[in-house]
Each structure stands twice: as structure tokens, then as C-alpha cells.
Design a protein around this motif. Structure first.
Motif, PDB file in Angstrom:
ATOM      1  N   LEU A 123      -5.798  -0.718  42.841  1.00  0.00           N
ATOM      2  CA  LEU A 123      -6.875   0.264  42.953  1.00  0.00           C
ATOM      3  C   LEU A 123      -6.904   1.169  41.721  1.00  0.00           C
ATOM      4  O   LEU A 123      -7.978   1.486  41.203  1.00  0.00           O
ATOM      5  N   ARG A 124      -5.734   1.555  41.270  1.00  0.00           N
ATOM      6  CA  ARG A 124      -5.684   2.408  40.082  1.00  0.00           C
ATOM      7  C   ARG A 124      -6.338   1.700  38.902  1.00  0.00           C
ATOM      8  O   ARG A 124      -7.126   2.279  38.162  1.00  0.00           O
ATOM      9  N   LEU A 125      -5.991   0.416  38.732  1.00  0.00           N
ATOM     10  CA  LEU A 125      -6.543  -0.327  37.608  1.00  0.00           C
ATOM     11  C   LEU A 125      -8.066  -0.466  37.708  1.00  0.00           C
ATOM     12  O   LEU A 125      -8.789  -0.363  36.726  1.00  0.00           O
ATOM     13  N   ILE A 126      -8.528  -0.697  38.933  1.00  0.00           N
ATOM     14  CA  ILE A 126      -9.963  -0.910  39.117  1.00  0.00           C
ATOM     15  C   ILE A 126     -10.750   0.372  38.865  1.00  0.00           C
ATOM     16  O   ILE A 126     -11.694   0.412  38.069  1.00  0.00           O
ATOM     17  N   PHE A 127     -10.356   1.455  39.533  1.00  0.00           N
ATOM     18  CA  PHE A 127     -11.183   2.654  39.504  1.00  0.00           C
ATOM     19  C   PHE A 127     -11.087   3.431  38.211  1.00  0.00           C
ATOM     20  O   PHE A 127     -11.949   4.240  37.900  1.00  0.00           O
ATOM     21  N   SER A 128      -9.998   3.138  37.429  1.00  0.00           N
ATOM     22  CA  SER A 128      -9.953   3.819  36.138  1.00  0.00           C
ATOM     23  C   SER A 128     -10.649   3.001  35.076  1.00  0.00           C
ATOM     24  O   SER A 128     -10.864   3.451  33.961  1.00  0.00           O
ATOM     25  N   GLY A 129     -11.021   1.778  35.435  1.00  0.00           N
ATOM     26  CA  GLY A 129     -11.748   0.965  34.478  1.00  0.00           C
ATOM     27  C   GLY A 129     -10.875   0.106  33.600  1.00  0.00           C
ATOM     28  O   GLY A 129     -11.374  -0.580  32.705  1.00  0.00           O
TER      29      GLY A 129
ATOM     30  N   LEU B 199      -5.073   8.992  43.655  1.00  0.00           N
ATOM     31  CA  LEU B 199      -4.658   7.889  42.796  1.00  0.00           C
ATOM     32  C   LEU B 199      -4.171   8.384  41.443  1.00  0.00           C
ATOM     33  O   LEU B 199      -3.613   7.632  40.666  1.00  0.00           O
ATOM     34  N   ASN B 200      -4.458   9.644  41.171  1.00  0.00           N
ATOM     35  CA  ASN B 200      -4.049  10.247  39.900  1.00  0.00           C
ATOM     36  C   ASN B 200      -4.641   9.533  38.687  1.00  0.00           C
ATOM     37  O   ASN B 200      -3.929   9.140  37.757  1.00  0.00           O
ATOM     38  N   ILE B 201      -5.935   9.337  38.725  1.00  0.00           N
ATOM     39  CA  ILE B 201      -6.616   8.675  37.614  1.00  0.00           C
ATOM     40  C   ILE B 201      -7.861   9.475  37.241  1.00  0.00           C
ATOM     41  O   ILE B 201      -8.196  10.439  37.895  1.00  0.00           O
ATOM     42  N   ILE B 202      -8.509   9.029  36.176  1.00  0.00           N
ATOM     43  CA  ILE B 202      -9.843   9.546  35.875  1.00  0.00           C
ATOM     44  C   ILE B 202     -10.823   8.407  36.129  1.00  0.00           C
ATOM     45  O   ILE B 202     -10.621   7.301  35.654  1.00  0.00           O
ATOM     46  N   PHE B 203     -11.874   8.657  36.862  1.00  0.00           N
ATOM     47  CA  PHE B 203     -12.837   7.604  37.181  1.00  0.00           C
ATOM     48  C   PHE B 203     -13.501   7.086  35.922  1.00  0.00           C
ATOM     49  O   PHE B 203     -13.839   7.840  35.016  1.00  0.00           O
ATOM     50  N   THR B 204     -13.706   5.771  35.867  1.00  0.00           N
ATOM     51  CA  THR B 204     -14.397   5.194  34.728  1.00  0.00           C
ATOM     52  C   THR B 204     -15.857   5.643  34.699  1.00  0.00           C
ATOM     53  O   THR B 204     -16.460   5.876  35.733  1.00  0.00           O
ATOM     54  N   LYS B 205     -16.413   5.724  33.489  1.00  0.00           N
ATOM     55  CA  LYS B 205     -17.789   6.211  33.371  1.00  0.00           C
ATOM     56  C   LYS B 205     -18.807   5.235  33.939  1.00  0.00           C
ATOM     57  O   LYS B 205     -19.950   5.599  34.189  1.00  0.00           O
TER      58      LYS B 205
END
Lengths: 279, 286, 294
Positions: free
Chosen positions: B129-135, B169-175
């Protein structure tokens, strides 16, 4: 010698395009009514939504729209008619009048959301009416004012000048002429204007967004100072923000059908009045 | 003219009286605005409460957690439904304006990760999920036997759900993530898009404990080192096996407390708790 | 005698006050927008605002962007798209109505156009969600039907009546004598139309188009429901777009009073106001030129 007026191919093409108007209108009406009419029932119109708006009726929305429209007309009618009377009967044609006329005409072109912001700033916040039916009604009153003015002006213009002059020559004051001669004859057209104002106010949503429309309010009687449900806003909520979009789709269609029916009837009545009086 | 004049004056007078009367009495209705995640549940609770106390008028709107908190600061709401806690600056603003609020826990909520039911994936790990949502990963072939671009359907930045998911998830969402207006829109989008993935409040996709939206699939999520768990398996909030769960709050204006008390008590009562459970949320144990 | 005069004066006062009040609404609106927009401009560099390509206001100071370009481009995109449909359709219908339609059809067509104009914008937006969106996803290889194309189609329905009615007025105002003069020298109906009547009515038709555009730019609910509301810079008609109107509608609810974000929305409203106002002014200017034919 070719008949110059026999329809040419191009004319058939134009006829086809023009018929598109009928087609689009008809299709929209048929689509909404076919999907919405089956949901109509006595219960639908006189009961409130239940089970999280997946069941029940739309009575509060109907009442809300009625109240808001009522306030709109109460506000826009006197002010609009007075303004039209001013322009048609009193005003001389100098620069000031032309500027004022232009200001009102351009008011008609202002987007409805800007009116919503204005209503929010003035009625909801400054005058502290809060989000309420009254605020929304006044905001819509401002929005529909230019139309009321223009249609009343047209109505007044149709009364022949000679009648006014005859009355003046008999010693009537200006107001007496207006009240007894001009207005009575203009009533059908003014009525048309009022009907169209109601139709317009009932269908507007953007100005309601910040001035008092709410998803749901318990109880069905509207109060002027409370938030309210309204038909167009209800349709918006049911089609974009409800938890069970699929389940409420039929109700959304029925709400759309109700709104359409209301607007349709009002407009047909207005067209009919105009048609029968404009012989 | 004169015989109608008195009639009109009379009607006008009545109207003015009515308005003044309503203006003078303090607004009797309770205005609740805010979180999209909580709005439908609040409507159901208000409906049930109204049956036992018909004199109270409760107005409920959604729009997102941000809307609710802003409405309180503008004096346009009594209760703000919030799916996240207020930020520092929001607290400061209320202090500055002089509005005091009390925080209550409304219920607990789980976030479901949904994909289109035709997508050949049933579970993902938290790292996935982290990999997906951060792009970082942009195609589905990293996780399954299908090579398509991943389409992310998320919320807008005013959403408490958006904040919660991002911080969890401690990420930044991809644009490239779509920013939609509400849970319902995310569900619609994923339903119609084979390559879509989104995060929604559990209550929006289940009813009485079973998945209620045809066309979407609720994924099982695997914590590091544990087997994949579906939020449907959660029996109570304390269950630690599924990480995407959070408390839902209500911020109540202190000066509206008297009007709100009845409703707040009702939410915590047995009947209120049953309604909460039946709709895919977890009641608060006081 | 005196009471009649008194009544006259009272009514006169009331009427003049109403007129002044009505005229001052526009000034009031403009004043509100300008005063709040000014507060925003004081806080944000103007070229970042007007030319920035990201609109993402947030509490976080470092991540916040107030660029209007994506919003303005989105609004223009759906407007131009809707005009591409509405202009040819509208002018054709107006020509047909003004010159070719038999009397009975003319009356019915005009009624149909009026009814089309009376459709509430939410209903049209609703159609965009339930009817147009699935059709688009079926015909085109796209995943979501809520995009600029959807918005354009719906807006064309809304702008069509304006364009038709005003164009027809323009065509009608060309005196019959000009047509008859053309017939007298042997021109066919079609030639008259294209070479004589249309060029003469051109200012009026242009004015009609401008007013239609103004209507499309200012529309809120239809685009709010049907265009997907992604605030990223649009790359084409199949992208989800967020117009200026939709941005104001979505974000106004969530901004506390007196914040930068709050003032920025009024700046957006001012831009919108300027766009529609100038279009309307231009249209009026053009149409005043055709008055010389009357």
C-alpha cells in the motif's frame, strides 16, 4: 423555371438540426419521467425521508422549496415592480437612468454562485440571519430581481401611451394613472413574470449552498430561521454524496421528476397566459 | 383599494410577527456539520432520536471534516463531526474567536481498501500500500498477473479520512491520485474502473456485516509478519489485527451543550449503539 | 385633494428607493468581491496567483499553492467545448426559425426552446452523472465519464436556448425590405440568407454567442456534478477538470472566515465576475450597434 421556394436539401438539413431541440428536450423529459414516475406515490409526497434517506418521501424538501420561493417572491415582487414602474413611468432619459438600467441588466449576467457568496456575506453573516430559509429567500430574491424588472417593464410598455395621456388630461396624479390604468392591464404579463420567477427560484441550487440548505433536518414543517431541505439540493446530495448511491438512485430520479414537473407546469402556464393575452 | 389594503397590511403584519418571533427565540434546532464518514450515521441517529423526542429539530450536513470545524468557527454549527482531531491552528483559531468546544468520541471506524471486483487481487501488504499510494509503483503487474496502470481514487485535502490514511501509512500521496469529493464518489469510480484502488469508510461498503456494494471488492491487508485480515473480520475496535481504524469525533460547542445533551446521550445509549453497529461502525465503550 | 397628492408622493418615494436599491446591488457585489480579493492580493504575490499552475491551498505553509491557471483553463475548456456544440446547432436553428419554419412549427419550437431554458441546472448535472457518463465510458476507452467532455455536452444544452433566441431576434430585426430587394434582383432564398441577411445580422449573432458563453462560464451545479473536480491542470477533454465555479462551491464551506484561503475564494469570484461582466458588456456593445437597423 425552378420554384424558388421549394425546399432545398440544405433546408432539410436545417430542419433536422432545429428538430434536435425537440429531441433533446423530449429525451430529457422522457428519461427522467420514466425513471422517476414509478417511484411517485401518495406517501412519497407527504412523508419525510427515513432509513437514512433510502426510503420515505421528500416532504421536507418540498416544504423547504416552497418557503424559500415564498420569501423570494415577497421580496422580489414589490421591489421589482416598483423598479420597473420607475423606469417606464418616471425616469427621464439621461445618463443616470441609462447607467442604472445597465447596472440592472448586468446583474442578470452575474453567476449564481457569486450571488450565493453575496448572500452569505450580507444575510447570513452581517445581518446575522444565519443559515436559514429567510437568508436563502432573500438571496434568491436578489438573483431573480433583474428578470422581474425586465418582464414587468415589458408589460408596462405594452399599455398604449394614449391611455395615460387621456387620464392625465382628466386630472389624475401620476400614481393614480399607474394604479388604475396601467397596472390592471399589465397584470397578465406581470403574472407571467411572477410565475417564471417562481420557476427559476425553485430550480436554483448554488445560492442555497451557503445560505441554509442542509442534507437532512428532522421534522417536516419549515421555520424561517432554520436550515431547510430543498428539492434541487436534495437531488444534488442524493446523486453525489449519499452513502448508498445505488439504493437512493430511484429516489433521486423521483426528486428530479418532481422538480421537472413543477418547473414544466409553471412554464407551460406562463406560455399559455402569454399566448392568450398577446393576441 | 382601501378594502384590500387592510387585508394586505394584516397579512404583512402577521408575517413580520412570525419572523420576529422566530428570530427572538434562540435557534432551537441543533446544527451538525462535518465529516462525510459520519454524516449518514448521524442522519440515522437523528431520525431515531426524533421519534422519541419530536420537538427537537436536528439539521445534519456533510461536506468533510474541514467544513464542520470551519462551520463551528463561523458560528454556523453547534456540533462538528470530525474524522480526525483538530489541528493546532484550528484550536488556536477557536480560542482566538472565543468559542469553546468539548470533544466527544462518536464511534469508531475502519477504513476499507477497495478495488474493482474483477481485479485478480485479494490481498495486499501494508508495504504494498505504501508503494502504491506514494506513487513508487505505478503498475499492477508488481502485485498480480495484470499489466495496467494503477489508478488511485482518494479524497481531497479537506478530508479527515485523507489525513488519517496518509499519516497512518506515513507517506505523501502521489500527485496523480484523483481527489474526489466523498466516499460515495470513490466507490462509484472504483466500481467503474478495473484498474482503480481507493480507501473508504467501512460503513460505506458494508451493511449488517456483509459487503453491500456490488462491483467492488474489499481487500485483506497483511501487517508485517501477520496473515492478511479483512476489516469485515473485525468484531470490535480493540482487535489489533487490522490497522486502519480510528476514532470518530464530535466537537460540541460548550454553549450548545444544553440543546445537544439529549442527542449526545442518545448516541451512547443502547439503541444508539445498535444503530452504529448495524451500519458498519463500532460504538464507543464509555 | 391633499391626500391624493400625498399618496402620489409616498408612492413616488418608494419607487425611487426601489430603483436605487436595485442598482446598488451590483455595486455592492462588486464592492464585496474587490474588498476581499484585495485582502488576498496583499498576502500573495500576484503573478503566483495568476500564473501558478497548481491550486492546492492547505494549512501547511510550505505545501500551499494558489495558482488559478488550472481553474481558469478548466472553465475555458468546458465553455469552448460547449460552444463548439451549441454555436452551429443554435445558429442553424435560429436561421430555420427566422426564415424557414412554417407558422405552426415556429410557435411550438419557440415553446420548446423556452422549456429547455427553464431546466434547472441540477437536473442537467444529474443527467450528466446517470446518463452521459455511462455512455461516455462505453463509447470511449476511458474509465470515468465525469470529465470536461461531459461538462461541455451539458453546458451546450444550457447555452443553446440563449443563443437561439437572441440569434433569431437578430435575424428578425433585419428589415424585410432588404430581403425583398435581393429577391427583386433575382437572388435565391439561400443566397439571400448567406450573402445578405447573415452578414447584416452578424453583430447580433455575435452578441448572442457571447451571452451564451457568459452563461456557460458562470454555471455552477452542472459542472460541479459532472466534471470530476480534479484540480490538476487539464490536458484534454477527457480529463477531469475543476472550474472556477466548482472550486468556489466546494471550498467555500470549509474555509474559516478571515483566512488566506477564504480571501482567495473571493478573488476567484472576482475573476469570474470580471469574465462574465466583460463578456456581457461586449455583447451589449455589439448589439447596440444593430439598433441602427430598427
Amino acid at each position: 423555371m425552378r420554384n424558388l421556394n421549394k425546399p432545398v436539401f440544405i433546408e432539410w438539413v436545417m430542419w433536422f438540426f432545429a428538430i434536435q431541440v425537440f429531441f433533446v428536450l423530449g429525451f430529457i423529459l422522457v428519461y427522467i419521467f420514466c425513471n422517476g414516475l414509478p417511484v411517485f406515490s401518495w406517501r412519497f409526497f407527504i412523508s419525510a425521508p427515513s432509513h437514512g434517506m433510502t426510503d420515505g418521501g421528500i416532504l421536507p424538501a418540498i416544504i423547504g422549496t416552497t418557503w424559500v420561493t415564498f420569501f423570494t417572491v415577497i421580496f422580489a415582487l414589490p421591489v421589482g415592480i416598483s423598479c420597473a414602474i420607475y423606469f417606464n413611468e418616471y425616469a427621464k432619459d439621461h445618463l443616470m437612468t441609462r447607467i442604472v438600467r445597465a447596472a440592472i441588466k448586468n446583474l442578470a449576467g452575474v453567476p449564481s454562485i457569486v450571488f450565493g457568496l453575496f448572500g452569505l456575506a450580507i444575510f447570513v453573516v452581517s445581518i446575522s440571519l444565519g443559515t436559514s430559509t429567510l437568508s436563502a429567500g432573500l438571496t434568491l430574491g436578489l438573483l431573480t430581481l433583474p428578470y422581474t424588472i425586465v418582464s414587468t417593464e415589458e408589460a408596462l410598455r405594452m399599455v398604449p401611451k394614449g391611455q395615460r395621456e387621456a387620464a392625465y388630461s382628466l386630472g389624475a396624479t401620476q400614481w393614480e394613472v399607474i394604479k388604475n390604468i396601467v397596472l390592471p392591464q399589465a397584470i397578465p404579463e406581470i403574472a407571467t413574470g411572477v410565475i417564471l420567477t417562481i420557476s427559476r427560484a425553485a430550480g436554483e441550487t448554488a445560492p442555497l449552498l451557503f445560505t441554509g440548505a442542509t442534507f437532512y433536518i428532522t421534522g417536516s414543517i419549515g421555520y424561517p430561521m432554520d436550515e431547510f431541505m430543498a428539492l434541487p439540493y436534495h437531488l444534488y446530495v442524493l446523486s453525489t454524496q449519499h452513502q448508498y448511491l445505488e439504493d437512493v438512485r430511484p429516489i433521486a430520479f423521483a426528486t428530479a421528476a418532481t422538480l421537472l414537473l413543477f418547473v414544466l407546469i409553471l412554464n407551460l402556464v406562463a406560455i399559455w397566459i402569454r399566448h392568450s393575452y398577446r393576441k | 383599494m382601501s378594502k384590500y389594503l387592510y387585508h394586505w397590511l394584516g397579512i404583512f403584519g402577521c408575517l413580520v410577527n412570525f419572523c420576529l418571533y422566530s428570530c427572538n427565540t434562540e435557534r432551537q434546532s441543533l446544527i451538525i456539520k462535518g465529516s462525510d464518514t459520519e454524516v449518514n450515521l448521524t442522519v440515522l441517529l437523528a431520525e431515531a432520536y426524533h421519534k422519541s423526542v419530536p420537538s427537537v429539530r436536528i439539521s445534519v450536513s456533510g461536506g468533510g471534516t474541514g467544513v464542520g470545524i470551519a462551520a463551528i468557527s463561523k458560528g454556523l454549527a453547534d456540533i462538528a463531526n470530525a474524522s480526525r482531531e483538530m489541528t493546532e491552528s484550528e484550536h488556536k483559531r477557536l480560542q482566538y474567536i472565543g468559542i469553546e468546544v468539548d470533544k466527544y468520541i462518536f464511534a469508531y471506524d475502519a477504513i476499507a481498501i477497495i478495488v474493482n471486483e474483477k481485479l485478480p487481487i485479494d490481498e495486499l501488504s501494508v508495504d504494498d500500500l505504501r508503494l502504491i499510494f506514494s506513487g513508487e509503483v505505478t503498475r499492477w503487474n508488481a502485485f498480480a498477473d495484470i499489466d495496467k496502470r494503477i489508478k488511485i481514487y482518494g479524497r481531497q485535502s479537506n478530508s479527515g479520512t485523507y489525513d488519517f490514511f496518509r499519516d497512518n501509512l506515513n507517506i505523501i500521496f502521489t500527485k496523480t491520485a484523483r481527489e474526489l469529493n466523498g466516499n460515495a464518489q470513490i466507490i462509484e469510480s472504483v466500481r467503474n474502473d478495473l484498474t482503480g484502488i481507493g480507501y473508504v469508510g467501512l460503513g460505506y461498503v458494508i451493511k449488517n456485516g456483509k459487503p453491500s456494494v456490488p462491483g467492488v471488492k474489499i481487500l485483506k491487508i497483511a501487517e508485517e509478519g501477520y496473515r492478511a485480515v479483512s476489516p469485515l473480520e473485525l468484531t470490535s475496535y480493540e482487535d489489533l489485527t487490522y490497522r486502519f481504524k480510528r476514532p470518530l469525533y464530535q466537537y460540541v460547542r460548550r454553549d450548545a451543550h444544553n440543546r445537544a445533551k439529549g442527542f449526545l446521550d442518545f448516541i451512547q445509549s443502547g439503541e444508539g449503539k445498535n444503530i452504529i453497529l448495524a451500519n458498519g461502525y463500532f460504538p464507543h465503550r464509555s | 385633494m391633499r391626500s391624493r397628492k400625498a399618496k402620489d408622493i409616498i408612492c413616488r418615494v418608494f419607487i425611487v428607493v426601489s430603483a436605487v436599491f436595485s442598482a446598488s446591488i451590483l455595486v455592492g457585489i462588486l464592492g464585496l468581491l474587490v474588498s476581499n480579493a484585495a485582502r488576498f492580493i496583499a498576502l500573495e504575490p500576484l503573478d503566483d496567483f495568476l500564473f501558478g499552475t497548481v491550486w492546492r491551498p492547505s494549512e501547511n505553509q510550505t505545501e500551499t499553492h494558489y495558482g488559478v491557471l488550472p481553474l481558469v483553463v478548466s472553465s475555458l475548456l468546458v465553455t469552448i467545448g460547449s460552444m463548439a456544440i451549441a454555436i452551429p446547432l443554435g445558429i442553424m436553428t435560429a436561421i430555420y426559425l427566422a426564415g424557414y419554419a412554417p407558422k405552426r412549427l415556429r410557435w411550438k419550437l419557440k415553446a420548446a426552446i423556452e422549456l429547455l431554458a427553464a431546466l434547472p441546472s441540477v437536473v442537467v448535472g444529474f443527467l450528466g452523472i446517470v446518463l452521459v457518463s455511462p455512455i461516455l465510458t462505453n463509447i470511449l476507452p476511458i474509465h470515468t465519464g465525469l470529465n470536461a467532455l461531459n461538462g461541455s455536452i451539458l453546458l451546450s444544452i444550457m447555452a443553446l436556448p440563449t443563443i437561439i433566441t437572441l440569434s433569431e431576434d437578430a435575424l428578425h430585426s433585419i428589415p424585410q425590405s432588404i430581403r425583398e430587394a435581393a429577391f427583386a434582383v433575382g437572388a435565391k432564398k439561400w443566397d439571400t440568407l448567406f450573402k445578405i441577411v447573415l452578414p447584416a445580422a452578424y453583430p447580433g449573432i455575435l452578441s448572442a454567442i457571447m451571452l451564451g458563453m457568459g452563461r456557460a462560464v458562470g454555471e455552477t451545479m452542472t459542472v460541479l456534478m459532472a466534471t470530476g473536480n480534479a484540480s490538476a491542470f487539464p490536458h484534454g477533454f477527457l480529463d477531469s477538470v475543476r472550474t472556477i465555479t466548482a472550486t468556489i462551491a466546494i471550498e467555500m464551506g470549509e474555509v474559516p472566515h478571515g483566512t488566506k484561503h477564504y480571501y482567495s475564494l473571493y478573488s476567484l469570484a472576482l475573476i469570474l465576475f470580471i469574465m462574465t461582466f466583460s463578456v456581457n458588456l461586449f455583447a451589449e456593445h455589439i448589439s447596440s450597434k444593430i439598433k441602427k437597423f430598427r
